[in-house]
Structures are given as C-alpha cells and as structure tokens.
Design a protein around this motif. Structure first.
Motif, PDB file in Angstrom:
ATOM      1  N   UNK A  84       0.832  -1.218   0.000  1.00  0.00           N
ATOM      2  CA  UNK A  84       0.000   0.000   0.000  1.00  0.00           C
ATOM      3  C   UNK A  84       0.858   1.256   0.000  1.00  0.00           C
ATOM      4  N   UNK A  85       1.930   1.204   0.816  1.00  0.00           N
ATOM      5  CA  UNK A  85       2.804   2.364   0.900  1.00  0.00           C
ATOM      6  C   UNK A  85       3.475   2.600  -0.451  1.00  0.00           C
ATOM      7  N   UNK A  86       3.888   1.504  -1.073  1.00  0.00           N
ATOM      8  CA  UNK A  86       4.539   1.634  -2.375  1.00  0.00           C
ATOM      9  C   UNK A  86       3.578   2.211  -3.406  1.00  0.00           C
ATOM     10  N   UNK A  87       2.318   1.726  -3.336  1.00  0.00           N
ATOM     11  CA  UNK A  87       1.324   2.218  -4.282  1.00  0.00           C
ATOM     12  C   UNK A  87       1.085   3.705  -4.079  1.00  0.00           C
ATOM     13  N   UNK A  88       0.972   4.103  -2.786  1.00  0.00           N
ATOM     14  CA  UNK A  88       0.728   5.515  -2.484  1.00  0.00           C
ATOM     15  C   UNK A  88       1.879   6.363  -3.006  1.00  0.00           C
ATOM     16  N   UNK A  89       3.107   5.885  -2.811  1.00  0.00           N
ATOM     17  CA  UNK A  89       4.280   6.623  -3.268  1.00  0.00           C
ATOM     18  C   UNK A  89       4.281   6.723  -4.798  1.00  0.00           C
ATOM     19  N   UNK A  90       3.942   5.592  -5.436  1.00  0.00           N
ATOM     20  CA  UNK A  90       3.936   5.572  -6.899  1.00  0.00           C
ATOM     21  C   UNK A  90       2.885   6.535  -7.444  1.00  0.00           C
ATOM     22  N   UNK A  91       1.758   6.625  -6.748  1.00  0.00           N
ATOM     23  CA  UNK A  91       0.707   7.538  -7.196  1.00  0.00           C
ATOM     24  C   UNK A  91       1.167   8.986  -7.152  1.00  0.00           C
ATOM     25  N   UNK A  92       2.056   9.270  -6.200  1.00  0.00           N
ATOM     26  CA  UNK A  92       2.581  10.626  -6.102  1.00  0.00           C
ATOM     27  C   UNK A  92       3.754  10.838  -7.058  1.00  0.00           C
ATOM     28  N   UNK A  93       4.035   9.815  -7.842  1.00  0.00           N
ATOM     29  CA  UNK A  93       5.108   9.934  -8.823  1.00  0.00           C
ATOM     30  C   UNK A  93       6.494   9.747  -8.233  1.00  0.00           C
ATOM     31  N   UNK A  94       6.567   9.131  -7.049  1.00  0.00           N
ATOM     32  CA  UNK A  94       7.875   8.904  -6.428  1.00  0.00           C
ATOM     33  C   UNK A  94       8.387   7.520  -6.791  1.00  0.00           C
ATOM     34  N   UNK A  95       9.691   7.360  -6.718  1.00  0.00           N
ATOM     35  CA  UNK A  95      10.273   6.040  -6.922  1.00  0.00           C
ATOM     36  C   UNK A  95      10.001   5.177  -5.705  1.00  0.00           C
TER      37      UNK A  95
END
Lengths: 223, 264
Positions: A84-95
């Motif tokens: 979930x954390x990875x998905x949230x980060x990816x949604x914000x355009x972060x690696x």
C-alpha cells in the motif's frame, strides 16, 4: 533520543533517511526539528525515505514531503515492504526502489490495467484505493473498504465494503469475486447493493458479483 | 536484563484491560519476574484500585515525565509481591499531558532493571492509545466475545500494524461457556477467525474477578479462581512456556479436578 528512530545515511543513491517505529505525525515533527538543526547540510539535497513495513497513505507521504520541501529538500523515493505504501508513493510519482530501475517513472505509475496484490487481512478502518484491479489474499473484515478502478478478487471472506469499476471506462463491466461473498455494501460502477439483512445461506460457496439487467447479481462460481 | 514492554489494549472500553494488566503483572511477579505496571489511562486511573494500591499514591506518571519527581519516587511497591511495582496515572490531567516519545523514553530508563513492563492502555484510538502503544515490543489485544468488541479489536490491530508492529496476541475475556454452548455467544474460534492473530489466552467469565477487583487483590493470587488460573496461564505463555488451554467446555469436571487437587 529522537535520533534513535530517525537514521540518516549517505549512500551511492544520495541521502537515505530511515524512519523507525512510532506515531507517524510525531516522526514527521521530529524529522522537521532535525532538518531545522542542520539546515545548511540538507539544503538543496534530495533524499529517499526508508519506512519498513509501515502503511502510509498518499496524505501521509505528502505531509512528510511538505516538511522536506520547507527545508528545501526534495523527496525522490519512498522504500517500503508494504504494498500500500509503495502504491501511495507511486501515485505521487515517487520512486519505490532506491536502486535505479531501467523504466522511467512515467511508466511505473499505476494505470487502470494494473493489479495490486494484498497478502494480509484488511481490517476495520483500512481503505485500499487503487486505479486498477485489487486482489486480496486474506479476509476483508467489516469496516474495511476497497475502492478499485477495475475488478476486485478476494481469496477469503469479503465482509467489508467494496466499490469496483470506479474507472469510468470499465464501470459496470467490473466484477467482484470472493470465496465467501457477504459484503456489507457492494458497488459496481454506479450500481449499489446492500447485503441482505439476514444471512440465510445454508452453504458458503465462492461467488462472482456483476451487473446484469441494471442491478447487481451474485452467482455461485462453479467449475 | 532488558525488559519486554507489553501494552494491553482493546479499542472498546470495559472489556477488561485493567483487570488483565493487574492480573498478568501479578502473575509474572509471582513467577519471580521483576515487573512494572504502568497505568497510561491518564485522567481515568483504575489500575491502582484493582491492585489495591490507591492510598499509597504520592507521585504519578505525569509527575515523572514533567520532572516533578524522580522515576523511583513514582514507583509504588506492591502489597503482596516484592518484585512488582506500579506507576499510577495522573487523575487531574488528560491524555495530552504525555507524548509517545515520553513513553518510549520512560520505558527505556527502566528496561535495564526489569523483566517485564506492562502498560495499561486507555480505551479508544486517540492520543492516549498512541502513547500506550509507542514503546510496545508486544501487544496484548483484549476482547470479549461480542461483535462490537471484536470490531474495535480489529480496528486496533489494523492501527498497530500500521505502526509497523506485528507482535500482537489475543486475549478473549469473559467467555461464558453456557452461552457459547447454546449458540448465543461468539465462540473463541469465531473471534480468532475474524481477527486472524494468535491466541494467548481465554478467560472465563468469573465472579471472583468482581470480588477481587473490589478487594484490590488480583484474582491470580487466589487459588480457586478459574479466571485467575487463566491469567496465570497467559503469564506463563508470555515467558515462553507452552501451557495447554483450559478445558472450558468441561467447566464442572475442571472444578472437580481443581477441588480434588486441593484436598491432596
């Protein structure tokens, strides 16, 4: 004392800040203080966060991003073991990986065609929101919620709320499958179904719910 | 020696957090462990009453954190067991008097000198709960076999997991065997099924708890108490022993076995 939970390390990928246990807002405050103390050291740098198994929403990540940018530090990656954390980060355009990967960030953002796999029980108050499909291996307990652009598959008991087909292109074509289909509240596209007041099922079988004739129906899944 | 910090929490109020904290702390101390029980329910303190130490309170948890007194001054020695201490909550303050960082710092100061530090969490999911959970190495989730309590326990487990802590065990409290048998109460299996965490104890509903609470003498100190036995078993499991779960179905036969034991 606060530095026990916040570790800062220089690596070949630049600065990596590891955030340990503790309440997230407080960690963010402590990080704020720490950056303030050594402002000149951090100013203009870019950092990656390592957050372990912690579950963070996009709002949580944005909060820390704001604190960092206040100190003129750019956040470029959030590394976590939690999907979930990875998905949230990816949604914000972060690696989401500290090691540079061959694909560009544009390609790694989730789209309606992507699928997220969640291998744990979703508990009351937990919300999973994903633009693509959601697959849960585990139960979805009452009070938990899944909002998916596409289809939802629950390999376990579905007792929480589900909204599938939030993506307009897919909409009512989406399906929801569960080994034990007893959601408190089920939406597919614009259609809504509430669970029957009394559970009169004699036998629990896997079911698939879909929109048929302008209403949501659930049919036993047989092979 | 480095203490294990165990936070006892539940989400819902009135399910027996304080009773569980008092009894498990006492049982661990009776096993010869060095134990501190901390009441983190600032403003609604109870643990001192259940342990019978109410009239010995001079300083409290908030006094320690604010530096009004030294840590040792706020530690009240138990009436019955030499290696058991209580740090009471402040009654005239509220949850905002503490921060999660304070609790981590406080428990770190004590880790070297004790085997177990138990923290009695307040009900709810707000500041008080966050304070109580921050220093925990292990978490005991107390629930009763009621749908509302199980819902709250589920929410709490989710919040604890979100903090990156995964060592939660379940205590199902106040189980009434007669009701379960009639199908009028959730069984322990039903509860474990929903919450999907490991079970560390099943405590029967037992009037000896009410009596012992009113007397300020934890039930684990009484030999005949079934609930007391269940809490002793939980304490033993916390120390790593394997203890079989009590046969709650054979309530009568167990009582008979127990009375036979004492006649010997």
């Amino acid at each position: 004392m606060p530095n026990d939970r916040i570790k800062i390390k220089g690596t070949s990928n630049g600065l990596v800040i590891t955030l340990g246990a503790g309440a997230w807002p407080r960690l963010v405050e402590e990080l704020d203080a720490l950056l303030g103390e050594r402002a000149s050291f951090f100013k203009g740098g870019r950092v990656a966060l390592r957050v372990g198994a912690r579950l963070l929403s996009t709002a949580d990540i944005e909060a820390v991003g704001q604190v960092l940018s206040k100190h003129h530090v750019t956040l470029w990656a959030v590394e976590s073991e939690a999907e979930e954390t990875r998905t949230a980060a990816a949604e914000l355009g972060l690696e989401v990986e500290l090691e540079p990967r061959p694909i560009s960030p544009e390609q790694s953002r989730p789209t309606a065609g992507d699928t997220i796999l969640i291998r744990r029980t979703l508990r009351s108050g937990q919300v999973v929101e994903f633009p693509g499909n959601v697959v849960v291996i585990g139960d979805v307990n009452p009070g938990a919620e899944i909002r998916a652009g596409g289809n939802v598959v629950v390999w376990g008991r579905l007792r929480g709320a589900v909204h599938a087909g939030m993506n307009e292109e897919l909409g009512e074509m989406a399906v929801v499958c569960a080994l034990d289909m007893s959601p408190s509240h089920l939406r597919i596209g614009d259609y809504l179904a509430l669970s029957p007041a009394d559970d009169s099922r004699t036998q629990i079988v896997p079911e698939m719910a879909f929109v048929h004739d302008r209403q949501i129906v659930a049919e036993p899944w047989s092979v | 020696m480095s203490a294990v910090v165990i936070t006892v929490t539940s989400g819902k109020g009135g399910v027996g957090k304080t009773t569980a904290t008092a009894n498990i702390s006492t049982a661990l101390a009776a096993m010869g462990k060095k134990v501190v029980a901390i009441d983190a329910d600032i403003g609604l303190r109870n643990l001192d009453v259940v342990m019978g130490l109410e009239n010995r309170i001079v300083y409290n948890l908030v006094d320690v954190v604010e530096g009004t007194c030294r840590l040792r001054q706020a530690m009240i020695k138990d009436k019955y067991l030499p290696e058991l201490y209580l740090i009471p909550a402040a009654q005239s303050r509220d949850k905002t008097a503490l921060t999660p960082g304070d609790m981590i710092e406080l428990t770190n100061q004590m880790r070297e000198d004790f085997d177990y530090i138990l923290i009695d969490s307040p009900a709810g999911i707000e500041q008080g709960f966050k304070n109580a959970i921050a220093p925990a190495d292990r978490v005991l989730i107390v629930t009763t076999p009621e749908v509302s309590a199980v819902r709250d326990a589920d929410r709490i487990i989710g919040l604890i997991e979100a903090e990156g802590k995964y060592s939660s065990d379940l205590v199902v409290n106040r189980v009434r065997v007669d009701l379960v048998r009639r199908g009028d109460m959730l069984s322990t299996e039903d509860v474990v099924d929903v919450l999907a965490i490991s079970l560390i104890g099943v405590v029967p509903d037992d009037e000896s708890i009410i009596i012992s609470t009113n007397q300020g003498r934890p039930a684990v100190l009484q030999n005949g108490s079934l609930a007391g036995q269940a809490f002793r078993d939980i304490a033993a499991r916390l120390t790593g022993q394997t203890v079989p779960f009590m046969e709650l179905d054979g309530h009568d036969s167990f009582m008979k076995r127990l009375s036979k034991l004492f006649k010997l």
